[in-house]
Scaffold this active site. Structure first.
Site, PDB file in Angstrom:
ATOM      1  CB  SER A 137      -0.901   0.004   1.242  1.00  0.00           C
ATOM      2  OG  SER A 137      -1.439   1.290   1.447  1.00  0.00           O
ATOM      3  CE1 TYR A 161      -5.524   5.575  -2.666  1.00  0.00           C
ATOM      4  CE2 TYR A 161      -4.149   5.446  -0.703  1.00  0.00           C
ATOM      5  CZ  TYR A 161      -5.307   5.115  -1.388  1.00  0.00           C
ATOM      6  OH  TYR A 161      -6.248   4.328  -0.779  1.00  0.00           O
ATOM      7  CB  THR A 187      -5.968   3.438  -5.492  1.00  0.00           C
ATOM      8  OG1 THR A 187      -5.470   2.109  -5.318  1.00  0.00           O
ATOM      9  CG2 THR A 187      -7.344   3.536  -4.845  1.00  0.00           C
ATOM     10  CE  LYS A 303      -7.837  -1.585  -4.500  1.00  0.00           C
ATOM     11  NZ  LYS A 303      -8.178  -0.577  -3.506  1.00  0.00           N
ATOM     12  CG  HIS A 327     -11.178   2.216  -1.104  1.00  0.00           C
ATOM     13  ND1 HIS A 327     -10.184   2.721  -1.881  1.00  0.00           N
ATOM     14  CD2 HIS A 327     -10.662   2.189   0.153  1.00  0.00           C
ATOM     15  CE1 HIS A 327      -9.120   3.010  -1.144  1.00  0.00           C
ATOM     16  NE2 HIS A 327      -9.388   2.687   0.097  1.00  0.00           N
TER      17      HIS A 327
END
Ligand SMILES: Cc1cc2nc3c(=O)[nH]c(=O)nc-3n(C[C@H](O)[C@H](O)[C@H](O)COP(=O)(O)O)c2cc1C
Length: 431
Positions: A137, A161, A187, A303, A327
């Protein structure tokens, strides 16, 4: 059931795991974490702080989207076929050149330190041991380099991100490449945090306590920019309360190096400020993707796609895969369920790129159903976090083994000897 009660080892991960559990039970050894999802979550809840539990369990608004994800899975029923020799089953798949021992991978989940102190590193070890890729992540509690070291050669991806700094984006991607990640998952659905009522009620956001920002505090581009923030940092204002002091203490503890040094330097506080200024870019649009496409030759998956037209646009912009995700119901309350979104997206994509799905996957039957509707693989989210909280690395391993076993048995009992035998005719929609 027949059998001689002997001797030959069971074939396949499903029977192996059953055997392991039942034989263990006969010897008085029980699994380290509960097998049922509900009991697993309960065990995790008992092991976590109220804030940690709320952060992981919670969704946006009334949490209708969390319930909707489950309801959508349950509308599809598996239609088993008989007499098809399923004695040997092949559960392996390959997605964009990454091998998966079973058709799922571990979703990127931020702030895993709220579940267990070994956080991402424990998950990395468990994933590597079980042959299931781990998606690091962007909001990890440990730098990606540490997780990568814990995995040897095992497959891993990186989730990004898109921050306000393209230099930081490029730096994260470069680090991911050097960490051996074989895909980038961008994402798109978190350009702002959803309205998360449980966290709001507790007035708690982990990032403001310095949690979940390890990719930033280990990044050379971020650290350079931090020096600027440090110069501009205003002196603490307002009344100093005991709670504020506690937060400062927590914060200092989550910055690399000694707590005292980071308290003195103000680095931890500045890092959080810098993070808040940097982390999201709500203005992001399709044209920005060219920047990422030019920066890496790794496959890029988007995503958070829920509309077929966005899936088509992704392909037109040179993207290599889609992750149908809401999510885990954390962003848009009342969002379309992923299993409801999947069929139209699969149709629009028409086999040009792999389509993955997450949000609500809880069992082998869920993996099977998503594949029947055309997903290439699925992402496992909250269940492995509960495993981590309840049992650390071993807990994550058991959650993975259980899902692998459940899927293997479901596959065989539905009459499919391999993943490629699953098709639209394997399921029926009710209601
Ligand atoms: C506590 C928590 C943190 C998450 N952090 C991230 C993240 O950092 N990046 C990301 O792309 N998705 C993140 N997600 C979403 C997951 O990747 C995944 O889409 C979601 O967990 C799937 O829903 P499920 O867990 O209900 O199956 C997070 C989800 C949870 C529950």
């Amino acid at each position: 059931m027949s059998g001689t009660g002997s001797e030959r080892p069971p074939v396949g991960i499903g029977r192996e795991r059953q055997f392991e559990v039942y034989v263990g039970g006969a010897r008085g050894v029980h699994p380290c974490v509960p097998v049922s999802f509900e009991r697993l979550e309960e065990a995790a809840r008992n092991a976590m702080s109220p804030e940690g539990y709320a952060y992981v369990a919670g969704g946006a608004g009334t949490e209708e989207a969390i319930r909707g994800n489950r309801a959508a899975f349950e509308r599809w029923r598996i239609v088993p076929r008989m007499l098809r020799d399923v004695s040997v089953r092949d559960t392996a798949v390959d997605v964009l050149g990454t091998p998966l021992a079973s058709p799922f991978l571990l979703c990127p989940i931020g702030v895993l330190e709220m579940a267990h102190r070994d956080a991402d590193v424990a998950v990395a070890r468990a994933a590597a041991a079980e042959g299931i890729p781990f998606v690091f992540s962007n909001q990890a509690s440990r730098p990606m380099e540490e997780s990568a070291r814990a995995m040897g050669d095992a497959p891993r991806w990186f989730q990004l991100y898109w921050s306000t700094s393209n230099d930081l984006v490029a730096s994260f991607v470069g680090r991911a490449e050097r960490c051996g990640c074989s895909a980038i998952v961008l994402t798109l659905d978190t350009t702002m945090l959803g309205w998360r009522v449980r966290d709001l009620d507790l007035a708690y956001l982990p990032f403001l306590r310095g949690k979940g920002i390890a990719q930033y505090t280990s990044d050379p581009v971020f650290l350079e920019a931090l020096q600027e923030t440090l110069k501009q940092a205003p002196p603490p204002s307002g009344r100093i309360t005991l709670a504020a002091l506690g937060t400062l203490w927590d914060l200092a503890g989550s910055y690399p190096g000694s707590r005292l040094a980071s308290l003195r330097s103000g680095l931890a506080r500045a890092a959080v400020r810098r993070f808040v200024e940097t982390y999201s870019r709500p203005s992001l649009s399709w044209d920005d993707l060219a920047f990422l496409r030019e920066r890496t030759s790794l496959p890029i998956l988007l995503k958070g796609i829920l509309h077929p037209a966005d899936a088509v646009a992704a392909i037109e912009h040179g993207m290599d895969g889609i992750v149908v995700s809401n999510h885990g119901g954390r962003q848009v309350d009342g969002s379309i369920a992923t299993m409801d979104a999947l069929p139209a997206i699969v149709e629009a994509v028409a086999g040009r790129v792999p389509v993955l799905l997450d949000s609500g996957v809880r069992s082998g039957a869920d993996v099977f159903r998503a594949l029947a509707l055309g997903a290439s693989a699925v992402g496992l989210g909250r269940p492995y976090v509960w495993g981590l909280a309840a049992g650390g690395e071993e807990g994550v391993r058991e959650v993975i083994r259980n899902l692998r076993a459940d899927f293997d048995l479901t596959l065989g009992l539905a009459g499919c000897a391999s993943v490629s035998r699953i098709g639209l005719d394997s399921v029926d929609r009710v209601g």
